[in-house]
Write a protein that holds these residues in place. Sequence first.
Motif, PDB file in Angstrom:
ATOM      1  N   VAL A   1       0.847  -1.160   0.046  1.00 26.49           N
ATOM      2  CA  VAL A   1       0.089  -0.026  -0.017  1.00 26.49           C
ATOM      3  C   VAL A   1       0.847   1.298  -0.067  1.00 26.49           C
ATOM      4  O   VAL A   1       2.033   1.279   0.406  1.00 26.49           O
ATOM      5  N   ASP A   2       0.422   2.405  -0.588  1.00 26.93           N
ATOM      6  CA  ASP A   2       1.094   3.441  -0.657  1.00 26.93           C
ATOM      7  C   ASP A   2       1.682   4.164   0.706  1.00 26.93           C
ATOM      8  O   ASP A   2       0.507   3.924   1.803  1.00 26.93           O
ATOM      9  N   LYS A   3       2.763   4.341   0.871  1.00 31.71           N
ATOM     10  CA  LYS A   3       3.431   4.643   2.565  1.00 31.71           C
ATOM     11  C   LYS A   3       3.610   3.623   3.387  1.00 31.71           C
ATOM     12  O   LYS A   3       3.649   3.915   4.483  1.00 31.71           O
ATOM     13  N   GLY A   4       3.070   2.473   2.670  1.00 32.67           N
ATOM     14  CA  GLY A   4       3.073   1.361   3.596  1.00 32.67           C
ATOM     15  C   GLY A   4       4.596   0.818   3.829  1.00 32.67           C
ATOM     16  O   GLY A   4       5.403   1.270   3.100  1.00 32.67           O
ATOM     17  N   SER A   5       4.903  -0.203   4.628  1.00 29.96           N
ATOM     18  CA  SER A   5       6.159  -0.943   4.821  1.00 29.96           C
ATOM     19  C   SER A   5       6.298  -2.044   3.868  1.00 29.96           C
ATOM     20  O   SER A   5       5.247  -2.867   3.978  1.00 29.96           O
ATOM     21  N   VAL A   6       7.560  -2.382   3.431  1.00 32.50           N
ATOM     22  CA  VAL A   6       7.647  -3.672   2.741  1.00 32.50           C
ATOM     23  C   VAL A   6       9.306  -3.987   3.017  1.00 32.50           C
ATOM     24  O   VAL A   6      10.052  -2.976   3.179  1.00 32.50           O
ATOM     25  N   THR A   7       9.799  -5.163   2.910  1.00 33.55           N
ATOM     26  CA  THR A   7      11.148  -5.473   3.068  1.00 33.55           C
ATOM     27  C   THR A   7      11.560  -6.285   1.951  1.00 33.55           C
ATOM     28  O   THR A   7      10.987  -7.096   1.279  1.00 33.55           O
TER      29      THR A   7
ATOM     30  N   LEU B   1      11.627  -0.619   3.933  1.00 31.69           N
ATOM     31  CA  LEU B   1      11.337   0.377   2.869  1.00 31.69           C
ATOM     32  C   LEU B   1       9.982   0.924   3.025  1.00 31.69           C
ATOM     33  O   LEU B   1       9.216   0.166   3.160  1.00 31.69           O
ATOM     34  N   THR B   2       9.727   2.244   2.346  1.00 28.90           N
ATOM     35  CA  THR B   2       8.398   2.743   2.214  1.00 28.90           C
ATOM     36  C   THR B   2       8.059   2.653   0.678  1.00 28.90           C
ATOM     37  O   THR B   2       8.828   3.121  -0.281  1.00 28.90           O
ATOM     38  N   VAL B   3       6.773   2.046   0.791  1.00 29.63           N
ATOM     39  CA  VAL B   3       6.233   1.900  -0.572  1.00 29.63           C
ATOM     40  C   VAL B   3       5.807   3.101  -1.306  1.00 29.63           C
ATOM     41  O   VAL B   3       5.141   3.981  -0.599  1.00 29.63           O
ATOM     42  N   CYS B   4       6.123   3.276  -2.571  1.00 33.86           N
ATOM     43  CA  CYS B   4       5.199   4.421  -3.422  1.00 33.86           C
ATOM     44  C   CYS B   4       5.009   3.760  -4.862  1.00 33.86           C
ATOM     45  O   CYS B   4       5.253   2.994  -5.326  1.00 33.86           O
ATOM     46  N   GLU B   5       3.736   4.603  -5.322  1.00 34.73           N
ATOM     47  CA  GLU B   5       3.178   3.948  -6.450  1.00 34.73           C
ATOM     48  C   GLU B   5       2.817   2.438  -6.619  1.00 34.73           C
ATOM     49  O   GLU B   5       3.075   1.980  -7.651  1.00 34.73           O
ATOM     50  N   PRO B   6       2.052   1.913  -5.562  1.00 39.47           N
ATOM     51  CA  PRO B   6       1.948   0.500  -5.738  1.00 39.47           C
ATOM     52  C   PRO B   6       0.777   0.246  -6.735  1.00 39.47           C
ATOM     53  O   PRO B   6       0.095   1.078  -6.906  1.00 39.47           O
ATOM     54  N   THR B   7       0.989  -0.792  -7.515  1.00 40.36           N
ATOM     55  CA  THR B   7      -0.385  -1.438  -8.329  1.00 40.36           C
ATOM     56  C   THR B   7      -0.514  -2.913  -7.783  1.00 40.36           C
ATOM     57  O   THR B   7      -0.221  -3.160  -6.756  1.00 40.36           O
ATOM     58  N   ARG B   8      -1.369  -3.374  -8.506  1.00 40.19           N
ATOM     59  CA  ARG B   8      -1.816  -4.781  -8.053  1.00 40.19           C
ATOM     60  C   ARG B   8      -0.449  -5.805  -7.834  1.00 40.19           C
ATOM     61  O   ARG B   8      -0.484  -6.507  -6.917  1.00 40.19           O
ATOM     62  N   ASN B   9       0.543  -5.595  -8.881  1.00 39.37           N
ATOM     63  CA  ASN B   9       1.668  -6.393  -8.480  1.00 39.37           C
ATOM     64  C   ASN B   9       2.976  -5.960  -8.811  1.00 39.37           C
ATOM     65  O   ASN B   9       3.854  -6.608  -8.885  1.00 39.37           O
ATOM     66  N   SER B  10       3.158  -4.558  -8.375  1.00 41.22           N
ATOM     67  CA  SER B  10       4.322  -3.880  -8.471  1.00 41.22           C
ATOM     68  C   SER B  10       4.408  -2.845  -7.342  1.00 41.22           C
ATOM     69  O   SER B  10       3.217  -2.418  -7.007  1.00 41.22           O
ATOM     70  N   PHE B  11       5.550  -2.094  -7.303  1.00 42.89           N
ATOM     71  CA  PHE B  11       5.810  -1.051  -6.435  1.00 42.89           C
ATOM     72  C   PHE B  11       6.922  -0.306  -6.617  1.00 42.89           C
ATOM     73  O   PHE B  11       7.838  -0.925  -7.371  1.00 42.89           O
ATOM     74  N   LYS B  12       7.240   0.779  -6.268  1.00 43.43           N
ATOM     75  CA  LYS B  12       8.449   1.726  -6.213  1.00 43.43           C
ATOM     76  C   LYS B  12       8.892   1.709  -4.971  1.00 43.43           C
ATOM     77  O   LYS B  12       8.157   1.859  -3.982  1.00 43.43           O
TER      78      LYS B  12
END
Length: 200
Positions: free
Chosen positions: A137-143, A149-160
């Motif tokens: 999710v946007d501004k959520g966390s991912v490892t 790291l902080t997520v930006c521009e997530p889609t159904r199966n990708s993120f930056k």
Amino acid sequence: MFSGIVEEMATVVAIDKVEGNIDFCLKCSFVEELKIDQSIAHNGVCLTVVAIEKDTYTVTAMRETLERSNLGKLKVGDRVNVERSMIMNGRLDGHIVQGHVDCTATCIGMKDADGSTYFTFEYPFDKEAAKRGYFTVDKGSVTVNGVSLTVCEPTRNSFKVAIIPYTREHTNFHDIEIGSIVNLEFDILGKYIARLQALK
């Protein structure tokens, strides 16, 4: 449990396949502080120290771990992001990371951002897994490879994610290029929320 704040990179010095398992022998600066049975995250994968000899230590990855992560692609000389388990008396600088990799993702894009770098990662979309919280999710966390790291521009199966120069220099992000395979761990809080929703 971990925080996703990488301590350093360990170097793979030997790889030994034992039936369906692989023993990885690694070298890093804190080997003399380690103990047998200690947990260390390797590219985000929690593995147990099974042997210590001089300036190296050994961990074992079982088949399921190898199939779910990028550890099976490691070669002697590769550098791995490592983090020892969190001490529960200080600040949580990253986010709650279990060291249980959910899947791998592929780097599909890199873009300069005035000195920093945007990396785009794509992972296989699974509708049932998404219902269980395996998404970003946007501004959520991912490892990614053990890095919080902080997520930006997530889609159904990708993120930056945006990587600052310090992180790129002090983790194996400097080895990542388009086509590289990385380990992902989605946020455990999202998984719990998704589970609660499913039980309603």
